[in-house]
Design a protein around this motif. Structure first.
Motif, short mmCIF file in Angstrom:
data_model
loop_
_atom_site.label_atom_id
_atom_site.label_comp_id
_atom_site.label_asym_id
_atom_site.label_seq_id
_atom_site.Cartn_x
_atom_site.Cartn_y
_atom_site.Cartn_z
N LYS A 1 0.81 -1.21 0.00
CA LYS A 1 0.00 0.00 0.00
C LYS A 1 0.85 1.27 0.00
O LYS A 1 0.44 2.30 0.48
CB LYS A 1 -0.95 0.02 1.20
CG LYS A 1 -1.88 -1.18 1.25
CD LYS A 1 -2.96 -1.05 0.20
CE LYS A 1 -3.88 -2.25 0.20
NZ LYS A 1 -3.29 -3.46 -0.35
N CYS A 2 2.00 1.10 -0.52
CA CYS A 2 2.89 2.23 -0.71
C CYS A 2 3.69 1.99 -1.98
O CYS A 2 4.17 0.89 -2.20
CB CYS A 2 3.86 2.38 0.46
SG CYS A 2 3.19 3.24 1.87
N LEU A 3 3.84 3.01 -2.74
CA LEU A 3 4.59 2.86 -3.98
C LEU A 3 5.43 4.10 -4.23
O LEU A 3 5.01 5.21 -3.92
CB LEU A 3 3.65 2.66 -5.17
CG LEU A 3 3.04 1.30 -5.42
CD1 LEU A 3 2.18 1.34 -6.67
CD2 LEU A 3 4.11 0.25 -5.56
N PRO A 4 6.58 3.88 -4.82
CA PRO A 4 7.31 5.04 -5.32
C PRO A 4 6.68 5.50 -6.62
O PRO A 4 5.94 4.76 -7.28
CB PRO A 4 8.71 4.48 -5.56
CG PRO A 4 8.50 3.03 -5.79
CD PRO A 4 7.30 2.63 -4.96
N VAL A 5 7.00 6.69 -6.95
CA VAL A 5 6.41 7.28 -8.15
C VAL A 5 6.62 6.39 -9.37
O VAL A 5 5.72 6.17 -10.17
CB VAL A 5 7.01 8.67 -8.39
CG1 VAL A 5 6.55 9.22 -9.72
CG2 VAL A 5 6.59 9.62 -7.30
N VAL B 1 5.95 8.94 2.26
CA VAL B 1 6.54 8.21 3.37
C VAL B 1 8.01 7.97 3.05
O VAL B 1 8.36 7.57 1.95
CB VAL B 1 5.83 6.85 3.57
CG1 VAL B 1 6.50 6.07 4.66
CG2 VAL B 1 4.38 7.09 3.91
N GLU B 2 8.79 8.22 4.03
CA GLU B 2 10.23 8.06 3.83
C GLU B 2 10.59 6.61 3.56
O GLU B 2 10.01 5.69 4.12
CB GLU B 2 10.99 8.49 5.09
CG GLU B 2 11.26 9.96 5.13
CD GLU B 2 12.02 10.32 6.40
OE1 GLU B 2 12.38 9.40 7.15
OE2 GLU B 2 12.24 11.50 6.63
N ARG B 3 11.57 6.44 2.72
CA ARG B 3 12.15 5.12 2.60
C ARG B 3 13.12 4.91 3.75
O ARG B 3 13.40 5.83 4.53
CB ARG B 3 12.90 4.98 1.29
CG ARG B 3 12.02 5.04 0.08
CD ARG B 3 12.77 4.46 -1.07
NE ARG B 3 12.14 4.82 -2.33
CZ ARG B 3 12.10 4.01 -3.38
NH1 ARG B 3 12.61 2.81 -3.29
NH2 ARG B 3 11.53 4.39 -4.51
N SER B 4 13.61 3.71 3.81
CA SER B 4 14.51 3.42 4.92
C SER B 4 15.79 4.22 4.78
O SER B 4 16.27 4.49 3.69
CB SER B 4 14.84 1.93 4.95
OG SER B 4 15.23 1.53 3.67
N LYS C 1 15.08 6.22 -5.93
CA LYS C 1 14.97 7.64 -5.65
C LYS C 1 13.61 7.95 -5.03
O LYS C 1 12.66 7.23 -5.23
CB LYS C 1 15.10 8.42 -6.95
CG LYS C 1 16.52 8.53 -7.46
CD LYS C 1 16.53 9.42 -8.69
CE LYS C 1 17.92 9.54 -9.25
NZ LYS C 1 17.93 10.32 -10.50
N GLY C 2 13.59 9.03 -4.39
CA GLY C 2 12.33 9.53 -3.92
C GLY C 2 11.72 8.73 -2.79
O GLY C 2 12.33 7.83 -2.23
N SER C 3 10.51 9.11 -2.49
CA SER C 3 9.83 8.50 -1.35
C SER C 3 8.77 7.52 -1.83
O SER C 3 8.54 7.36 -3.02
CB SER C 3 9.17 9.59 -0.52
OG SER C 3 10.09 10.61 -0.21
N LEU C 4 8.19 6.90 -0.86
CA LEU C 4 7.03 6.07 -1.15
C LEU C 4 5.78 6.92 -0.95
O LEU C 4 5.75 7.81 -0.12
CB LEU C 4 7.00 4.86 -0.21
CG LEU C 4 8.21 3.96 -0.26
CD1 LEU C 4 8.11 2.89 0.80
CD2 LEU C 4 8.37 3.35 -1.64
N TRP C 5 4.81 6.58 -1.71
CA TRP C 5 3.55 7.31 -1.60
C TRP C 5 2.45 6.38 -1.14
O TRP C 5 2.28 5.29 -1.66
CB TRP C 5 3.20 7.95 -2.94
CG TRP C 5 4.10 9.07 -3.30
CD1 TRP C 5 5.25 8.99 -4.03
CD2 TRP C 5 3.96 10.44 -2.94
NE1 TRP C 5 5.83 10.23 -4.16
CE2 TRP C 5 5.05 11.14 -3.50
CE3 TRP C 5 3.01 11.16 -2.21
CZ2 TRP C 5 5.22 12.51 -3.34
CZ3 TRP C 5 3.17 12.52 -2.05
CH2 TRP C 5 4.26 13.19 -2.61
N CYS C 6 1.73 6.85 -0.20
CA CYS C 6 0.63 6.07 0.35
C CYS C 6 -0.66 6.88 0.26
O CYS C 6 -0.63 8.08 0.04
CB CYS C 6 0.87 5.72 1.82
SG CYS C 6 2.42 4.88 2.11
N VAL C 7 -1.72 6.18 0.47
CA VAL C 7 -3.01 6.84 0.53
C VAL C 7 -3.27 7.25 1.96
O VAL C 7 -3.10 6.44 2.88
CB VAL C 7 -4.14 5.93 0.04
CG1 VAL C 7 -5.49 6.59 0.19
CG2 VAL C 7 -3.90 5.55 -1.41
#
Length: 430
Positions: A127-131, A169-172, A179-185
């Motif tokens: 339930k989280c994905l990077p762009v 949401v930050e990655r570890s 690259k970048g962060s994870l995106w969640c709802v």
DNA sequence: TCATTCATAAACATAT
DNA sequence: AATATGTTTATGAATG
């Protein structure tokens, strides 16, 4: 200094508006987000006692709703072991109705970017994905975008960034691949998104829905009830049941949230509150808060937080915060059963990243940034924790039931006292 | 007409 | 340095 060039391939594009599909106007079929979440009064529609006695002292509802609550909070575990990756092309689509994907293979998908993103994220195991993976999912499902000008990626990013429904949401830490962060709802807005999806002409899209959960109940599981029984239950519902069951639901949800919270080493780390403070997004709902405005809220001036679908945010936010909307939303969608058997098998369903993202998730599980993926059903540790949580819930439910029984008893006493008093005064008058 | 939602484009900053 | 990612602003179409 001229404009920055070479930023992204997005720049070397034609205007995609040239490719707009006739007959599929931007907003005509598009999944516009609702201004209001559908009325979220808890219908307590599960309470099926069929009786006519409306007295609070009739405690049939208590028994029924307690069972129901157990089904909700505990029983759902058996439904699906994996994450609820529903099949967008599943057999839920009405016969003869084309799936959106097929429609959109050559034409623009009937979903707004927000919904596309939402679907992508919901399809992801964690339930989280990077762009990047959101791109991939959209491309995978909607071939339209493979031929569409690449400006759509910009739109995706724009939506992610601007839309209040999505959280970064930050990655570890120390993990440099990716690259970048994870995106969640944002769980708070899930009902809105679900509502929006429901408004789509393609009912198969509903198959995507994960029953919305309260902010902390990360393990969203489908709730399986037949629509027939649901309707029946709705038919029999009574006001007194509604309130009582609502109280039970709220109680239960708060208990459940606490229990689930105990399972989680750390909450999700939300990166930054851009549109508004999301600090509370993953926090609990206040237990048994029946108030719509719980004080925390919420200066939502649509102009202040420049984002889409800001209007109507207050009410829906409050509703979802109170966990009540979870129930109602669940009711609305619980007919949809996951087809988890396809998960990961063909590479498209249960979308897995081709790069490191899954690895990232794994590490996060152990990890250092507090991001915890949803526990999977075959996760022994998770199930053990859930068992403990279940026991806690059971105990607390018993207590709650006891309290309610106590209240009911008081009510009964009061009733009888009143009757006695009336009778006495009647006698006295005579 | 106006407000709102959404798509799109673009500029720019930052991270990898 | 190149590219990916993220933020912000602007604009216009569609809609109620």
């Amino acid at each position: 200094m001229g404009p920055v060039t070479g930023m992204t391939p997005d720049k070397n594009i034609e205007s995609p508006t040239a490719e707009k599909v006739p007959g599929l106007s931007q907003t005509e079929n598009m999944g516009s987000l609702p201004e209001e979440v559908g009325a979220a009064r808890p219908k307590a529609s599960m309470v099926d006692n069929g009786a006519t006695d409306e007295e609070l002292t009739n405690l049939n509802w208590l028994h029924e709703s307690t069972n129901l609550l157990n089904n909700f909070s505990l029983g759902s575990e058996g439904v699906s072991a994996g994450s609820p990756l529903y099949d967008i092309e599943g057999d839920l689509s009405p016969s003869g109705c084309q799936t959106p994907e097929k429609l959109s293979a050559s034409s623009k998908p009937p979903y707004s970017f927000s919904l596309l993103i939402y679907m992508a994220i919901e399809h992801s195991p964690n339930k989280c994905l990077p762009v990047k993976d959101i791109y991939s999912w959209i491309l995978d499902r909607f071939p339209y975008f493979s031929t569409a000008p690449t400006g759509w990626k910009n739109s995706v990013r724009h939506n992610l960034s601007l839309n209040k429904y999505f959280q970064k949401v930050e990655r570890s830490h120390g993990k440099v691949n990716g690259k970048g962060s994870l995106w969640c709802v944002d769980p708070e807005y899930k009902p809105s998104l679900i509502q929006a999806l429901k408004k789509q002409p393609f009912s198969s899209a509903l198959a995507l829905y994960t029953p919305p959960t309260s902010p902390t109940s990360v393990s969203s599981r489908p709730y399986v009830l037949t629509s027939a029984s649901r309707r029946k239950q709705i038919h029999y519902v009574k006001d007194s049941d509604i309130d009582a069951a609502t109280a039970m639901m709220l109680l239960n949800s708060s208990i459940k949230e606490e229990a689930l919270d105990r399972q989680k080493p750390q909450p999700l780390k939300v990166v930054l509150p851009k549109k508004r403070s999301y600090a509370s997004a993953f926090k609990h709902c206040p237990p048994l808060s029946l108030q719509e405005n719980d004080g925390e809220v919420i200066n939502i001036d649509p102009k202040e937080d420049h984002n889409y679908s800001a209007s109507g945010g207050d009410s829906q936010r409050c509703e979802s915060r109170s966990s009540v909307s979870s129930l109602s939303s669940v009711e609305e969608v619980y007919e949809f059963i996951p087809k988890n058997s396809r998960t990961g098998s063909d590479g498209s369903e249960g979308f897995h990243s081709e790069d490191d993202t899954d690895i990232d998730y794994e590490e996060d599980t152990l990890g250092d940034n507090g991001y915890v993926p949803q526990p999977s059903g075959n996760d022994l540790h998770g199930s053990k924790l859930r068992k403990e949580a279940s026991q806690d819930i059971d105990e607390e439910l018993k207590e709650a039931a006891g309290s309610l029984l106590h209240l009911a008893g008081i009510r009964t006493c009061l009733d009888s006292l009143l009757k006695t008093a009336k009778a006495q005064s009647h006698k006295h008058r005579k």
